[in-house]
Design an enzyme around this catalytic site. Structure first.
Site, PDB file in Angstrom:
ATOM      1  N   HIS A   1       0.809  -1.659   0.549  1.00 29.86           N
ATOM      2  CA  HIS A   1      -0.446   0.468  -0.513  1.00 29.86           C
ATOM      3  C   HIS A   1       1.044   1.189  -0.020  1.00 29.86           C
ATOM      4  O   HIS A   1       0.660   2.236  -0.623  1.00 29.86           O
ATOM      5  CB  HIS A   1      -0.794   0.135   1.718  1.00 29.86           C
ATOM      6  CG  HIS A   1      -1.905  -1.064   1.552  1.00 29.86           C
ATOM      7  ND1 HIS A   1      -1.935  -2.335   1.315  1.00 29.86           N
ATOM      8  CD2 HIS A   1      -3.651  -0.686   0.683  1.00 29.86           C
ATOM      9  CE1 HIS A   1      -2.910  -3.320   0.965  1.00 29.86           C
ATOM     10  NE2 HIS A   1      -3.626  -1.748   0.533  1.00 29.86           N
ATOM     11  N   ILE A   2       1.673   1.438   0.943  1.00 32.78           N
ATOM     12  CA  ILE A   2       2.399   2.557   0.892  1.00 32.78           C
ATOM     13  C   ILE A   2       3.901   3.080  -0.173  1.00 32.78           C
ATOM     14  O   ILE A   2       3.179   4.129  -0.753  1.00 32.78           O
ATOM     15  CB  ILE A   2       2.657   2.308   2.386  1.00 32.78           C
ATOM     16  CG1 ILE A   2       2.488   1.975   3.600  1.00 32.78           C
ATOM     17  CG2 ILE A   2       4.454   3.784   2.613  1.00 32.78           C
ATOM     18  CD1 ILE A   2       2.125   2.188   5.029  1.00 32.78           C
TER      19      ILE A   2
ATOM     20  N   SER B   1       9.406   2.032   8.674  1.00 27.31           N
ATOM     21  CA  SER B   1       8.544   0.847   8.273  1.00 27.31           C
ATOM     22  C   SER B   1       8.137   0.224   9.807  1.00 27.31           C
ATOM     23  O   SER B   1       7.403   1.098  10.152  1.00 27.31           O
ATOM     24  CB  SER B   1       8.053  -0.023   6.910  1.00 27.31           C
ATOM     25  OG  SER B   1       9.742  -1.146   7.681  1.00 27.31           O
TER      26      SER B   1
ATOM     27  N   ASP C   1      10.335  -6.583  -4.063  1.00 25.86           N
ATOM     28  CA  ASP C   1       9.554  -7.454  -3.286  1.00 25.86           C
ATOM     29  C   ASP C   1       9.081  -8.693  -3.453  1.00 25.86           C
ATOM     30  O   ASP C   1       9.666  -9.324  -4.418  1.00 25.86           O
ATOM     31  CB  ASP C   1       7.389  -6.694  -3.750  1.00 25.86           C
ATOM     32  CG  ASP C   1       6.085  -6.672  -2.946  1.00 25.86           C
ATOM     33  OD1 ASP C   1       6.516  -5.494  -2.149  1.00 25.86           O
ATOM     34  OD2 ASP C   1       5.962  -8.356  -1.941  1.00 25.86           O
TER      35      ASP C   1
ATOM     36  N   GLU D   1      11.755   2.209  21.399  1.00 24.09           N
ATOM     37  CA  GLU D   1      10.984   3.441  21.115  1.00 24.09           C
ATOM     38  C   GLU D   1       9.980   3.995  22.046  1.00 24.09           C
ATOM     39  O   GLU D   1       9.606   2.458  22.820  1.00 24.09           O
ATOM     40  CB  GLU D   1       9.361   3.436  20.615  1.00 24.09           C
ATOM     41  CG  GLU D   1       9.711   3.438  18.809  1.00 24.09           C
ATOM     42  CD  GLU D   1       9.019   3.510  17.265  1.00 24.09           C
ATOM     43  OE1 GLU D   1       7.462   3.899  17.916  1.00 24.09           O
ATOM     44  OE2 GLU D   1       9.275   2.858  16.432  1.00 24.09           O
TER      45      GLU D   1
ATOM     46  N   HIS E   1       8.156   8.408  15.285  1.00 25.35           N
ATOM     47  CA  HIS E   1       6.803   7.638  14.619  1.00 25.35           C
ATOM     48  C   HIS E   1       5.613   8.545  14.300  1.00 25.35           C
ATOM     49  O   HIS E   1       4.760   8.153  14.617  1.00 25.35           O
ATOM     50  CB  HIS E   1       6.688   6.159  15.827  1.00 25.35           C
ATOM     51  CG  HIS E   1       6.396   4.607  14.946  1.00 25.35           C
ATOM     52  ND1 HIS E   1       6.279   3.959  15.102  1.00 25.35           N
ATOM     53  CD2 HIS E   1       5.358   4.707  14.229  1.00 25.35           C
ATOM     54  CE1 HIS E   1       5.736   3.140  14.715  1.00 25.35           C
ATOM     55  NE2 HIS E   1       5.308   3.377  13.670  1.00 25.35           N
TER      56      HIS E   1
HETATM   57  P1  NAI Z   1       1.630  -3.795   3.046  1.00 20.83           P
HETATM   58  O1  NAI Z   1       1.562  -5.227   3.783  1.00 20.83           O
HETATM   59  O2  NAI Z   1       0.571  -2.761   2.244  1.00 20.83           O
HETATM   60  O3  NAI Z   1       3.034  -4.432   2.034  1.00 20.83           O
HETATM   61  C1  NAI Z   1       3.697  -4.782   2.678  1.00 20.83           C
HETATM   62  C2  NAI Z   1       4.528  -4.942   1.393  1.00 20.83           C
HETATM   63  O4  NAI Z   1       6.424  -5.841   1.721  1.00 20.83           O
HETATM   64  C3  NAI Z   1       3.677  -6.398   0.955  1.00 20.83           C
HETATM   65  O5  NAI Z   1       3.555  -5.954  -0.826  1.00 20.83           O
HETATM   66  C4  NAI Z   1       4.969  -7.534   0.810  1.00 20.83           C
HETATM   67  O6  NAI Z   1       4.712  -8.574  -0.202  1.00 20.83           O
HETATM   68  C5  NAI Z   1       6.445  -7.063   1.136  1.00 20.83           C
HETATM   69  N1  NAI Z   1       7.004  -7.837   1.113  1.00 20.83           N
HETATM   70  C6  NAI Z   1       7.138  -8.563   3.096  1.00 20.83           C
HETATM   71  N2  NAI Z   1       7.977  -9.192   3.260  1.00 20.83           N
HETATM   72  C7  NAI Z   1       9.103  -8.805   2.614  1.00 20.83           C
HETATM   73  C8  NAI Z   1      10.159  -8.708   2.254  1.00 20.83           C
HETATM   74  N3  NAI Z   1      10.841  -9.741   3.242  1.00 20.83           N
HETATM   75  N4  NAI Z   1      11.035  -8.124   1.061  1.00 20.83           N
HETATM   76  C9  NAI Z   1      10.009  -7.250   0.553  1.00 20.83           C
HETATM   77  N5  NAI Z   1       9.438  -7.565   0.330  1.00 20.83           N
HETATM   78  C10 NAI Z   1       8.250  -7.789   1.471  1.00 20.83           C
HETATM   79  O7  NAI Z   1       1.906  -2.678   3.669  1.00 20.83           O
HETATM   80  P2  NAI Z   1       1.337  -0.481   3.968  1.00 20.83           P
HETATM   81  O8  NAI Z   1       0.589  -0.327   4.785  1.00 20.83           O
HETATM   82  O9  NAI Z   1       2.130  -0.653   3.315  1.00 20.83           O
HETATM   83  O10 NAI Z   1       3.062  -0.292   5.392  1.00 20.83           O
HETATM   84  C11 NAI Z   1       4.421  -0.501   5.151  1.00 20.83           C
HETATM   85  C12 NAI Z   1       4.679  -0.744   6.466  1.00 20.83           C
HETATM   86  O11 NAI Z   1       4.598   0.191   6.556  1.00 20.83           O
HETATM   87  C13 NAI Z   1       4.253  -1.948   7.184  1.00 20.83           C
HETATM   88  O12 NAI Z   1       5.506  -1.649   8.174  1.00 20.83           O
HETATM   89  C14 NAI Z   1       3.598  -0.590   8.096  1.00 20.83           C
HETATM   90  O13 NAI Z   1       3.996  -1.710   9.892  1.00 20.83           O
HETATM   91  C15 NAI Z   1       4.492  -0.217   8.396  1.00 20.83           C
HETATM   92  N6  NAI Z   1       3.535   1.722   8.184  1.00 20.83           N
HETATM   93  C16 NAI Z   1       4.262   3.027   9.008  1.00 20.83           C
HETATM   94  C17 NAI Z   1       3.986   3.502   9.774  1.00 20.83           C
HETATM   95  C18 NAI Z   1       4.476   5.252  10.430  1.00 20.83           C
HETATM   96  O14 NAI Z   1       4.124   5.776  11.051  1.00 20.83           O
HETATM   97  N7  NAI Z   1       5.581   5.388   9.447  1.00 20.83           N
HETATM   98  C19 NAI Z   1       2.826   3.657   9.751  1.00 20.83           C
HETATM   99  C20 NAI Z   1       1.695   3.130   8.494  1.00 20.83           C
HETATM  100  C21 NAI Z   1       2.702   1.662   8.735  1.00 20.83           C
END
Ligand code: NAI
Length: 403
Positions: free
Chosen positions: A155-156, A233, A175, A263, A286
């Site tokens: 998503h992000i 992330s 990915d 944190e 964060h």
């Molecule tokens: P998402 O689940 O939509 O996307 C994650 C992607 O990473 C997926 O496409 C998945 O296939 C891929 N992935 C998984 N394991 C992998 C690996 N070993 N190597 C390469 N790709 C891999 O998640 P989303 O919503 O995009 O969130 C991403 C990260 O951002 C999460 O860790 C989430 O917790 C974090 N986050 C941080 C925030 C902040 O305030 N800094 C706020 C929201 C999310």
């Protein structure tokens, strides 16, 4: 089900849009601004059928066991660690959250940080505040024409891809799952391939055993000399001490880090990191997803999940429950049933329906290892009576008629 008979309690200052939306649907909504303790919840909940919390309210097994009349709980936030999800499921209580409401907020922060790193904005700003005039073009570059390497194209990551391309950047990504590249983005076959070719590496993977310490000394040395690292992330993904070394040796020209292995639990606790005081290092608490728009979106998203679950039984997006989303069929009655997932339950339910001579217009059952969730549209004027009979089955946890 009559909406007026459903009372919803929202705690912890949930965005007002949630109350507005739920009242528009006819539900009664009460608000409290603090995070109630277990004892307070046990007193309050008997008069409510739905509860909305944020991250500070803990929902223990006892809360669910003593309030099995609750239909639904909403976590108006991203995480659900504060909720005993299994205990909720055992009582047939669905739990929803809003995992993607802050996607764009994170993506925008990453873009801002990329430009800030490229122009050493953090350092220049600090010096100017101290009265030092550091006008120089050395080491300052446009991001246009540079390559961003996105690790995790979910998503992000995919939103960052779109925004970066709008800035005239080349986008490559890696990915573990094959993803459709947006715009002109290109998927790379390995992490190393991405690291060797990117001017900016931005991490967007989830926290899993595979992503723990994913970026350490070896990966940092594989990055281009003078490139930048952004991590918004999870804190476990980068080995911070290895990053410190890579910054000291100037192999990495700067980094922006929003998430840390450890944190502070609240704004009152002190934040300590070996990255503090280093040049061209942006540290943020964060806040990637912390925007007013994200709070609004979370309020609207979970309110919509409540509406869909309470009014039509759609459990799509529930985090502790089989997901069922059956389109509404006009001219029918809808019965919902949660039961222990053991062989033969559906047969018993259908036996009750055929004994009555009612016609099943649509039926959908989804199960996980513990419970089954069935949504059934019937052509019968006796839906409530049938629901009562279904509820009397020994494996039934909860049965209701929604319309
Ligand atoms: P998402 O689940 O939509 O996307 C994650 C992607 O990473 C997926 O496409 C998945 O296939 C891929 N992935 C998984 N394991 C992998 C690996 N070993 N190597 C390469 N790709 C891999 O998640 P989303 O919503 O995009 O969130 C991403 C990260 O951002 C999460 O860790 C989430 O917790 C974090 N986050 C941080 C925030 C902040 O305030 N800094 C706020 C929201 C999310």
């Amino acid at each position: 089900m009559n909406s007026n008979s459903v009372k919803i309690l929202l705690v912890e200052n949930i965005h007002p849009v949630a109350k507005e939306r739920l009242e528009e649907e006819g539900f009664k909504v009460d608000l409290i601004s603090h995070a109630p303790s277990e004892a307070e919840l046990l007193k309050l909940l008997p008069s409510y059928q739905a509860l909305g919390i944020r991250s500070k309210t803990e929902l223990t097994a006892k809360v669910f066991q003593e309030n099995p009349h609750l239909f639904v709980v909403g976590a108006f936030c991203i995480g659900t660690n504060q909720i005993d999800l299994k205990a909720a499921r055992a009582e047939g209580i669905a739990v929803f959250n809003a995992p993607h409401s802050n996607t764009r907020s994170v993506a925008e922060l990453v873009i801002a940080e990329m430009i800030a790193l490229s122009r050493q904005l953090g350092d220049r700003n600090t010096l100017a505040h101290k009265g030092e005039w550091m006008k120089s073009a050395d080491g300052s570059r446009e991001v246009r024409g540079k390559t961003i390497g996105i690790v995790g194209y979910g998503h992000i990551g995919s939103q960052v891809s779109i925004l970066a391309e709008d800035l005239g950047m080349k986008v490559i990504f890696y990915d573990v799952v094959k993803k459709l590249p947006l715009g002109n983005a290109q998927m790379r076959a390995s992490l190393d391939d991405l690291l060797k070719n990117a001017d900016f590496v931005s991490l967007h993977v989830p926290e899993t055993p595979q992503t723990k310490d994913m970026i350490g000394a070896k990966q940092l040395s594989n990055m281009k000399k003078g490139s930048y690292l952004i991590n918004a992330s999870r804190g476990t993904v980068v080995v911070i001490n290895d990053l410190v070394e890579a910054l000291k040796s100037k192999h990495i020209a700067g980094c922006a880090i929003d998430v840390f292995p450890e944190e502070p639990a609240s704004n009152k606790e002190k934040f300590v990191s070996p990255l503090q005081g280093m040049s061209n290092v942006i540290l943020t608490p964060h806040i990637g997803g912390s925007t007013e728009e994200a709070q609004y979106a979370i309020g609207a998203e979970v309110a919509e999940s409540f509406r869909r679950y309470l009014k039509i039984g759609s459990s799509s997006g529930a985090v502790n429950f089989p997901n069922v989303d059956l389109p509404v069929k006009q001219g029918t009655s809808r019965i919902l049933n949660v039961h222990r997932n053991e062989p033969g339950v559906l047969g018993e339910i259908n036996g009750i329906i055929s004994k009555e001579g009612a016609n099943i217009e649509a039926q959908y059952l989804s199960t996980d290892e513990k419970v089954g969730y069935m949504v059934m549209d019937l052509n019968s004027h006796h839906a409530q009576q049938l629901a009562d009979e279904i509820q009397a089955l020994s494996r039934s946890i909860r049965t209701r008629v929604v319309y």
